[in-house]
Design an enzyme around this catalytic site. Sequence first.
Site, PDB file in Angstrom:
ATOM      1  CG  ASP A   1       9.268   6.181   2.319  1.00 32.33           C
ATOM      2  OD1 ASP A   1       9.555   5.204   1.621  1.00 32.33           O
ATOM      3  OD2 ASP A   1       8.761   6.096   3.453  1.00 32.33           O
TER       4      ASP A   1
ATOM      5  CD  GLU B   1       4.975   0.515  -0.805  1.00 32.88           C
ATOM      6  OE1 GLU B   1       4.139   0.545   0.101  1.00 32.88           O
ATOM      7  OE2 GLU B   1       6.126   0.083  -0.623  1.00 32.88           O
TER       8      GLU B   1
HETATM    9  O1  FUB Z   1       7.969   4.132   4.794  1.00 29.24           O
HETATM   10  C1  FUB Z   1       6.813   3.342   5.002  1.00 29.24           C
HETATM   11  C2  FUB Z   1       6.338   2.785   3.722  1.00 29.24           C
HETATM   12  O2  FUB Z   1       7.353   1.983   3.124  1.00 29.24           O
HETATM   13  C3  FUB Z   1       6.034   3.817   2.668  1.00 29.24           C
HETATM   14  O3  FUB Z   1       4.835   4.496   2.875  1.00 29.24           O
HETATM   15  C4  FUB Z   1       6.080   2.965   1.466  1.00 29.24           C
HETATM   16  O4  FUB Z   1       6.109   3.643   0.254  1.00 29.24           O
HETATM   17  C5  FUB Z   1       7.327   2.145   1.724  1.00 29.24           C
HETATM   18  O5  FUB Z   1       8.491   2.826   1.335  1.00 29.24           O
END
Ligand code: FUB
Length: 337
Positions: free
Chosen positions: A29, A236
Amino acid sequence: EIVTARDMKRAASMQPKNSPLVTHMYTADPSAHVFNDIIYIYPSHDIETDMPMNDDGDHFAMRDYHVFSLDRPFGKVNDHGCALDIDGVEWAVKQMWAPDAAEKDGKYYLYFPARKPNGIFAIGAAVGDSPEGPFVAEKTEIKGSYSIDPAVLQDDDGEYYIYFGGLWGGQLQQWNSCNEHTGDIYPADDEPAIPPRVARLKDNMVELAEEVREIVILDENGEPIKTGDLERRYFEGPWMHRYDGKYYFSYSTGETHNICYAVGDSPYGPFTYQGKILTPVLGWTSHHSIVEYQGKWYLFYHDCQLSGGQTHLRNIKMAELKYNEDGTIQTIDPYYN
Ligand code: FUB
């Protein structure tokens, strides 16, 4: 373990075009920013866990953040150590997921999601005097925030906007358009998809200046992208950058593993879908950021190369990002086919 047939196929057959930037720990991320003419990266710090793998993402059990800097693009990476640990966050109990950072008037702000004791995700802010940290967390979460994956835009007029939201384990489907917690509600496939969220930040950078708003992503006909449009609908990992006077909103499509983007004329949208920035990587999640440095543009992303495809043990990477003359972005394939 390698989690899906798609992952196994990719692990066996794909040669990565780019190397992991960090190899002494797992990172994911990556939110990149240029502060004081240096590229800083604010990633998640993935760790081994006994938590079972599920759609709520319980296997993403992260508990601290390290800040990294690059001495030049694709160059040596410096690990500036632990910048914030969950023990320093009074309101949070677990799962320090994807963070972002911002600078204002010589102070640096780290934004991060975590779960509260009641299991509900919120977004916190922590403040420091250096881009490397350490950061001191505010006593409470940002009031009015919810879900995961904060990304902060410093706009050209000096205003700051925080974008956020993630489905499934990120709980975005539990919040309605009035910002009330409803529990899981998924629209039908032919209804508009659940939208990401945005709010302007107050001058103090640790509070929202307004009610959280929904962001509309339109298709080529000016219609909101629908829930069933899994190749294009928001899941997301929001990111906002500016290019040639426009606002570029980019994001992950979740189970179809694309990083896509949409363009608009306001930080609030609406944004019109344009295409893919990054095709699927090894691992379930895909999460990115985009930054300009010394006249070139770079995409930061992650895959699971170092762990051989274990989806919760990721490594950050970078690639050069190029625009076409009309402002569209050239799609990046992270592997040689
Ligand atoms: O790293 C945990 C979660 O996985 C993140 O918040 C999302 O965007 C995905 O990458």
